[in-house]
Design a protein around this motif. Sequence first.
Motif, mmCIF file in Angstrom:
data_model
loop_
_atom_site.group_PDB
_atom_site.id
_atom_site.type_symbol
_atom_site.label_atom_id
_atom_site.label_comp_id
_atom_site.label_asym_id
_atom_site.label_seq_id
_atom_site.Cartn_x
_atom_site.Cartn_y
_atom_site.Cartn_z
ATOM 1 N N UNK A 70 44.974 37.037 36.808
ATOM 2 C CA UNK A 70 44.282 37.586 37.972
ATOM 3 C C UNK A 70 43.854 39.029 37.719
ATOM 4 N N UNK A 71 44.731 39.805 37.085
ATOM 5 C CA UNK A 71 44.405 41.200 36.775
ATOM 6 C C UNK A 71 43.267 41.272 35.748
ATOM 7 N N UNK A 72 43.330 40.415 34.723
ATOM 8 C CA UNK A 72 42.272 40.399 33.711
ATOM 9 C C UNK A 72 40.923 40.102 34.359
ATOM 10 N N UNK A 73 40.873 39.075 35.190
ATOM 11 C CA UNK A 73 39.609 38.690 35.809
ATOM 12 C C UNK A 73 39.149 39.720 36.832
ATOM 13 N N UNK A 74 40.098 40.402 37.474
ATOM 14 C CA UNK A 74 39.716 41.478 38.387
ATOM 15 C C UNK A 74 39.073 42.623 37.608
ATOM 16 N N UNK A 75 39.566 42.867 36.377
ATOM 17 C CA UNK A 75 38.942 43.875 35.525
ATOM 18 C C UNK A 75 37.533 43.478 35.123
ATOM 19 N N UNK A 76 37.331 42.179 34.832
ATOM 20 C CA UNK A 76 35.991 41.687 34.512
ATOM 21 C C UNK A 76 35.077 41.837 35.731
ATOM 22 N N UNK A 77 35.614 41.485 36.910
ATOM 23 C CA UNK A 77 34.841 41.630 38.148
ATOM 24 C C UNK A 77 34.472 43.089 38.383
ATOM 25 N N UNK A 90 31.610 43.908 36.304
ATOM 26 C CA UNK A 90 30.417 43.232 36.811
ATOM 27 C C UNK A 90 29.789 44.014 37.968
ATOM 28 N N UNK A 91 30.601 44.423 38.935
ATOM 29 C CA UNK A 91 30.049 45.142 40.085
ATOM 30 C C UNK A 91 29.540 46.522 39.689
ATOM 31 N N UNK A 92 30.038 47.050 38.558
ATOM 32 C CA UNK A 92 29.550 48.322 38.053
ATOM 33 C C UNK A 92 28.307 48.162 37.172
ATOM 34 N N UNK A 93 27.871 46.912 36.959
ATOM 35 C CA UNK A 93 26.693 46.662 36.138
ATOM 36 C C UNK A 93 26.945 46.867 34.657
ATOM 37 N N UNK A 110 34.980 36.834 40.066
ATOM 38 C CA UNK A 110 35.788 37.406 41.135
ATOM 39 C C UNK A 110 36.381 36.366 42.067
ATOM 40 N N UNK A 111 35.706 35.219 42.214
ATOM 41 C CA UNK A 111 36.191 34.180 43.131
ATOM 42 C C UNK A 111 37.437 33.477 42.615
#
Length: 330
Positions: free
Chosen positions: A289-296, A299-302, A313-314
């Motif tokens: 969950x932490x890894x994917x939150x870092x990817x998210x 992503x939101x930072x472009x 993120x989902x």
Amino acid sequence: MKGLDLERLRDYLGSDRELTGRMFAGGRSNLTYAITDGERRWVLRRPPLGHVLPTAHDMVREHRVLEALSKAGFPAPRPMLLCTDTEVIGAPFYLMEHVDGTIYRDENDLQALGGPAMHALVLSLVDTLVQLHGLEPAAIGLADFGRPEGFNARQVHRWKKQLDASRSREVPGIEELHARLAVDIPAGGPGAVVHGDYRLDNVLIGPDMRINAVLDWEMSTLGDPLSDVALMLVYAGLPLEVKNGRGVVPLAVPGHPSILEISSRYAERSGRDVSDLHWYVGFAAFKLAVILEGVHYRYVQGQTVGAGFDTIGSLVGPLVMRGHEALEGN
């Protein structure tokens, strides 16, 4: 090509042939490219663009573990060159040999295998993990690659720090999951080389359903081998890809072994006790969950390159729920 200047790479390599390349799809962290000069083929790895967490994306460590494992006969790509000069392409990178094989992350490809081949593929995944954990770190030059003592406690602390460094939104239940994990941390048994992100779509498969190469070693270290087993189990119940809102879950593919068969196979082949994996599965869900939150976050930072990042993120919320369920014995 975003993230890789082929002309500067060509100059650095001193090649008199034009280089061409493409970025591999599916990566969510370090960037991976196929490079060729028309005769020879390589694979290049470099850190992601933008936000990079402390201790993550270390090209020197990846290069070192690949060199040790490939020399020991383990199916890992052989590294060819390491460059720590950030002036060349803008980040440290290394080149490794190109290994042929198929990465299975598409539902149609998995379904097309048929039940027996799918079953053999997953058992090969388990057996290769047993082979990794059976290597003696000191014998392959990795005695100082990590500290197995206190590994689980440090992991709980480390991934909370990683979470705090990648916050872009509130994630319900994730703080509570960390607090539950920190209450009763297993001491763990003898340490081994652990991959840190072991799953079906991190391996190259040959036509005989055997593993030609295990990829993506950025989180490898010396630690508790059950952490790899638990993460493999968590990944088996998560979508490999999300397309049109529909997830591809490996466990749902005909022929895929059950969680019980996978854990029993590992226990039988490794001789390790897996009678209580609940904490490890709970932590694996938290870590992922932490890894994917870092990817998210990236992503939101472009700051991501490629497609498919909009759905990452989902997956975080369901992972947090899976972690709580595991700690409750489910």
